[in-house]
Design a protein around this motif. Structure first.
Motif, PDB file in Angstrom:
ATOM      1  N   LEU A 197       0.854  -1.184   0.000  1.00  0.00           N
ATOM      2  CA  LEU A 197       0.000   0.000   0.000  1.00  0.00           C
ATOM      3  C   LEU A 197       0.891   1.236   0.000  1.00  0.00           C
ATOM      4  O   LEU A 197       1.908   1.258   0.679  1.00  0.00           O
ATOM      5  CB  LEU A 197      -0.862  -0.032   1.269  1.00  0.00           C
ATOM      6  CG  LEU A 197      -2.096   0.859   1.359  1.00  0.00           C
ATOM      7  CD1 LEU A 197      -3.159   0.350   0.404  1.00  0.00           C
ATOM      8  CD2 LEU A 197      -2.631   0.845   2.776  1.00  0.00           C
ATOM      9  N   THR A 198       0.524   2.229  -0.788  1.00  0.00           N
ATOM     10  CA  THR A 198       1.287   3.472  -0.782  1.00  0.00           C
ATOM     11  C   THR A 198       0.369   4.626  -0.399  1.00  0.00           C
ATOM     12  O   THR A 198      -0.673   4.827  -1.005  1.00  0.00           O
ATOM     13  CB  THR A 198       1.889   3.745  -2.169  1.00  0.00           C
ATOM     14  OG1 THR A 198       2.714   2.645  -2.519  1.00  0.00           O
ATOM     15  CG2 THR A 198       2.716   5.018  -2.158  1.00  0.00           C
ATOM     16  N   VAL A 199       0.769   5.341   0.646  1.00  0.00           N
ATOM     17  CA  VAL A 199      -0.012   6.482   1.114  1.00  0.00           C
ATOM     18  C   VAL A 199       0.782   7.743   0.824  1.00  0.00           C
ATOM     19  O   VAL A 199       1.960   7.825   1.172  1.00  0.00           O
ATOM     20  CB  VAL A 199      -0.292   6.371   2.627  1.00  0.00           C
ATOM     21  CG1 VAL A 199      -1.115   7.540   3.102  1.00  0.00           C
ATOM     22  CG2 VAL A 199      -0.994   5.060   2.939  1.00  0.00           C
ATOM     23  N   GLU A 200       0.152   8.694   0.158  1.00  0.00           N
ATOM     24  CA  GLU A 200       0.850   9.941  -0.151  1.00  0.00           C
ATOM     25  C   GLU A 200       0.514  11.005   0.876  1.00  0.00           C
ATOM     26  O   GLU A 200      -0.511  10.945   1.548  1.00  0.00           O
ATOM     27  CB  GLU A 200       0.438  10.420  -1.550  1.00  0.00           C
ATOM     28  CG  GLU A 200       0.648   9.347  -2.585  1.00  0.00           C
ATOM     29  CD  GLU A 200       1.124   9.891  -3.907  1.00  0.00           C
ATOM     30  OE1 GLU A 200       1.084  11.124  -4.102  1.00  0.00           O
ATOM     31  OE2 GLU A 200       1.541   9.067  -4.748  1.00  0.00           O
ATOM     32  N   LYS A 201       1.399  11.977   0.979  1.00  0.00           N
ATOM     33  CA  LYS A 201       1.214  13.053   1.945  1.00  0.00           C
ATOM     34  C   LYS A 201      -0.115  13.763   1.676  1.00  0.00           C
ATOM     35  O   LYS A 201      -0.421  14.101   0.537  1.00  0.00           O
ATOM     36  CB  LYS A 201       2.363  14.041   1.830  1.00  0.00           C
ATOM     37  CG  LYS A 201       2.416  14.999   2.996  1.00  0.00           C
ATOM     38  CD  LYS A 201       3.756  15.697   3.063  1.00  0.00           C
ATOM     39  CE  LYS A 201       3.717  16.854   4.054  1.00  0.00           C
ATOM     40  NZ  LYS A 201       3.093  16.492   5.326  1.00  0.00           N
ATOM     41  N   GLY A 202      -0.900  13.947   2.728  1.00  0.00           N
ATOM     42  CA  GLY A 202      -2.169  14.648   2.594  1.00  0.00           C
ATOM     43  C   GLY A 202      -3.345  13.756   2.243  1.00  0.00           C
ATOM     44  O   GLY A 202      -4.478  14.216   2.198  1.00  0.00           O
ATOM     45  N   ASP A 203      -3.071  12.478   2.011  1.00  0.00           N
ATOM     46  CA  ASP A 203      -4.164  11.537   1.730  1.00  0.00           C
ATOM     47  C   ASP A 203      -5.048  11.341   2.948  1.00  0.00           C
ATOM     48  O   ASP A 203      -4.572  11.390   4.084  1.00  0.00           O
ATOM     49  CB  ASP A 203      -3.590  10.148   1.379  1.00  0.00           C
ATOM     50  CG  ASP A 203      -3.252  10.029  -0.100  1.00  0.00           C
ATOM     51  OD1 ASP A 203      -3.660  10.921  -0.858  1.00  0.00           O
ATOM     52  OD2 ASP A 203      -2.587   9.048  -0.484  1.00  0.00           O
ATOM     53  N   ILE A 204      -6.326  11.092   2.678  1.00  0.00           N
ATOM     54  CA  ILE A 204      -7.160  10.482   3.715  1.00  0.00           C
ATOM     55  C   ILE A 204      -7.538   9.129   3.146  1.00  0.00           C
ATOM     56  O   ILE A 204      -8.344   9.024   2.234  1.00  0.00           O
ATOM     57  CB  ILE A 204      -8.413  11.318   4.026  1.00  0.00           C
ATOM     58  CG1 ILE A 204      -8.024  12.736   4.436  1.00  0.00           C
ATOM     59  CG2 ILE A 204      -9.204  10.662   5.163  1.00  0.00           C
ATOM     60  CD1 ILE A 204      -9.194  13.588   4.895  1.00  0.00           C
ATOM     61  N   TYR A 205      -6.868   8.137   3.633  1.00  0.00           N
ATOM     62  CA  TYR A 205      -6.944   6.814   3.044  1.00  0.00           C
ATOM     63  C   TYR A 205      -7.892   5.948   3.865  1.00  0.00           C
ATOM     64  O   TYR A 205      -7.691   5.759   5.050  1.00  0.00           O
ATOM     65  CB  TYR A 205      -5.548   6.174   3.047  1.00  0.00           C
ATOM     66  CG  TYR A 205      -5.240   5.356   1.814  1.00  0.00           C
ATOM     67  CD1 TYR A 205      -5.947   4.202   1.541  1.00  0.00           C
ATOM     68  CD2 TYR A 205      -4.230   5.743   0.939  1.00  0.00           C
ATOM     69  CE1 TYR A 205      -5.663   3.454   0.403  1.00  0.00           C
ATOM     70  CE2 TYR A 205      -3.941   5.011  -0.200  1.00  0.00           C
ATOM     71  CZ  TYR A 205      -4.658   3.864  -0.463  1.00  0.00           C
ATOM     72  OH  TYR A 205      -4.381   3.132  -1.583  1.00  0.00           O
ATOM     73  N   GLY A 206      -8.912   5.429   3.230  1.00  0.00           N
ATOM     74  CA  GLY A 206      -9.846   4.560   3.939  1.00  0.00           C
ATOM     75  C   GLY A 206      -9.482   3.109   3.735  1.00  0.00           C
ATOM     76  O   GLY A 206      -9.170   2.701   2.621  1.00  0.00           O
ATOM     77  N   ILE A 207      -9.483   2.350   4.795  1.00  0.00           N
ATOM     78  CA  ILE A 207      -9.254   0.911   4.663  1.00  0.00           C
ATOM     79  C   ILE A 207     -10.502   0.217   5.167  1.00  0.00           C
ATOM     80  O   ILE A 207     -10.885   0.332   6.329  1.00  0.00           O
ATOM     81  CB  ILE A 207      -8.002   0.469   5.434  1.00  0.00           C
ATOM     82  CG1 ILE A 207      -6.782   1.138   4.796  1.00  0.00           C
ATOM     83  CG2 ILE A 207      -7.854  -1.051   5.384  1.00  0.00           C
ATOM     84  CD1 ILE A 207      -5.503   0.926   5.527  1.00  0.00           C
TER      85      ILE A 207
END
Lengths: 230, 333
Positions: B28-38
């Motif tokens: 999984l790659t999360v970028e700065k400023g993401d709001i990532y839902g799992i």
């Protein structure tokens, strides 16, 4: 054997001295030991089966030895430290500490177990060290339970001071027994001596236990800020 | 900018009898400023994933990078590197059960986070963050005197004390009522905008995620089955589990004997489509499911309608949709 108020005051003083000093030392050993048992347990901060088993066995061993046996076992030790093994109020201190600190360790261990794992995790996720978690989460969060345990310990130690009789160390319970058997004989043959001296001493003992119990539990309740289940 | 990269993370729980795989080759790659839902059903392993990120749990295989540094690495169940204290400061976490210290006041709870790191200005900072979450007036209350939503706000203030770059939310709104959930989600969105905070949200309900996330991953049976921009996952769910999480289960099971068509609105949900179909094609349609959402001030959404009985009507409808530029697909059960 005659009763005098000054002797009565003195034996209260001895009892208090025995209880306070031996409980203090029991906690000096038992509190760190209880923390160690909790921290090294399976779900603790630093699980360590070897350490936990070793100290667990020591604690169980001490707790399974009857207090009266400890009084005898500790006698040479008392003699080496205090110059005499019997006859003075302080000769009961070592056996009392030995009989109590293992009990304290288990009590502390159980109290710390009551702290919700989630609270510990939350502080861990903030980057706290294990030492910080012990001093800032486990002990403060368990404070109410620790004080309740302290009260149980004190009442226990008051009861243990009766063994002072066996080595002539005095104190309230010891004197009550001495007075009673002096006038009725060591074996109860159906004669009961229930004079005012007997009642004064019994009331003093009951009052001591009551004060410790009620005051302690009052404080324990007072400082508990968790949601009260009513 | 890549901020958090998870590579081939695998974890299993060993019991006396067998080994249960909880996370299988997760990347999984999360970028700065993401709001990532799992997103995933209970027991899918999503909570375990975030707990692996901030080191509350070890894993078996894999590597996690944080801002180009190795955060943690495991091989054959052995740690090659574990998360450091300073990295823990950067990755904060809030929980389903809030996990505030019950014997400390709200203010003391928040201050503790600063005291742990020996911040000289922890008192002023605590007040600042309590103000930010709107609870200045509760500073001297105890957690037991607060509502669930207020307790979660305190937990957020506490998490912000270490000035994190990433906030992990483990079912943070699951214990809250719908209204409070929305308030907390809006607060998180606000923090994302104001502080540039990257947020990872674990949830088992689509409604939680679609409110604020820009990206989403769906975990099922220990693995990531869908992953990408929320818009794409939302409009084109590929797997059954994703479909069942996105539309209500009832639609697809109850109407299994009918043929359905799903029309997607991508920023053009304000056209009166159904009315037009009825008027211009002379076909009567019935709607079985519809949902819209707002993202970047555009309304997008989807509608599922029952297909007309006659084949010629079906063709007419499809031609009309294509002509008007709508994206659609037949849903077969």
């Amino acid at each position: 054997m005659n009763f005098s108020w000054s002797d009565f005051g003195l034996s209260i003083g001895y009892t208090l001295g025995m209880v306070v000093i031996s409980t203090l030392f029991a906690y000096l050993i038992g509190l760190p030991l209880g923390i160690l048992l909790n921290v090294t347990s399976k779900n603790g901060l630093k699980p360590n089966k070897v350490v936990n088993t070793i100290f667990g066995v020591i604690v169980n061993l001490l707790r399974s030895i009857p207090c009266i046996i400890l009084v005898v076992i500790c006698m040479p030790w008392t003699r080496a430290w205090f110059g005499t093994g019997i006859g003075e109020w302080y000769t009961i201190l070592i056996p009392l500490v030995m009989a109590t600190f293992a009990f304290v360790a288990r009590m502390v261990e159980t109290s710390l177990q009551e702290v919700p794992a989630g609270e510990v995790e939350a502080i861990k996720s903030l980057g706290a060290s294990s030492f910080q978690i012990i001093t800032r989460v486990l002990l403060p969060e368990a404070r109410s339970s620790l004080i309740a345990g302290f009260v149980v310990t004190l009442v226990n130690v008051i009861g243990y001071t009766s063994f002072a009789y066996n080595i002539g160390a005095g104190g309230l319970i010891s004197d009550l027994y001495r007075y009673y058997t002096y006038h009725t004989g060591a074996f109860n043959d159906g004669t009961y001596l229930l004079d005012w001296v007997f009642w004064v001493m019994v009331i003093a003992i009951v009052a001591l236990v009551q004060i410790v119990q009620e005051a302690g539990m009052f404080i324990a309740r007072k400082i508990d800020k968790r949601k009260k289940v009513s | 900018m890549k901020q958090l990269v998870i590579e081939h993370l695998t974890k299993s729980f060993k019991t006396k009898k067998d080994v249960k795989l909880v996370l299988n080759d997760i990347s999984l790659t999360v970028e700065k400023g993401d709001i990532y839902g799992i997103l995933g059903l209970s027991g899918a392993g999503k909570s375990t994933l975030v707990r692996c990120i901030n080191g509350l749990e070890d894993y078996d295989e894999g590597k996690i990078f944080y801002e180009d540094q190795v955060l943690s690495e495991f091989r054959n169940g052995k740690a090659l590197k574990k998360i450091t204290t300073s990295q823990r400061k950067d990755i904060a976490m809030i929980f389903q059960s809030f996990n505030l210290l019950q014997q400390k006041t709200v203010l003391q709870n928040v201050e503790l986070a600063g005291q742990i790191h020996r911040m000289p200005d922890y008192q002023a900072e605590s007040l600042k963050y309590l103000e930010l979450v709107g609870l200045s007036d509760k500073a001297f209350s105890y957690p037991s005197e607060l509502s669930g939503g207020q307790q979660q706000r305190v937990a957020i203030a506490r998490a912000l004390m270490t000035k994190p770059k990433i906030l992990l939310c483990d079912e943070a709104t699951s214990a809250l009522d719908p209204e409070t959930t929305l308030q907390i989600l809006d607060l998180l969105k606000d923090l994302n905008k104001k502080l540039g905070l990257t947020i990872l949200i674990i949830a088992h309900q689509m409604s939680t995620i679609e409110r604020i996330c820009n990206k989403a991953a769906i975990i099922d049976k220990s693995g990531i089955v869908e992953n990408g921009y929320l818009k794409d996952v939302f409009l084109n769910p590929q797997t059954d589990i994703a479909k069942s999480l996105i539309y209500s289960n009832r639609v697809t099971t109850k109407l299994s004997d009918h043929s359905l068509i799903r029309i997607k609105f991508n920023g053009n949900a304000d056209t009166p489509l159904i009315a037009n179909i009825i008027q211009e094609c002379n076909i009567l349609v019935s709607i079985v499911y519809a949902d819209t959402r707002v993202e970047d001030d555009k309304v997008s959404g989807q509608i599922i309608i029952k297909l007309p009985y006659y084949e010629e009507d079906v063709q007419k409808l499809k031609t009309y949709l294509t002509f008007k530029g709508f994206d659609y697909e037949e849903v077969n059960n």
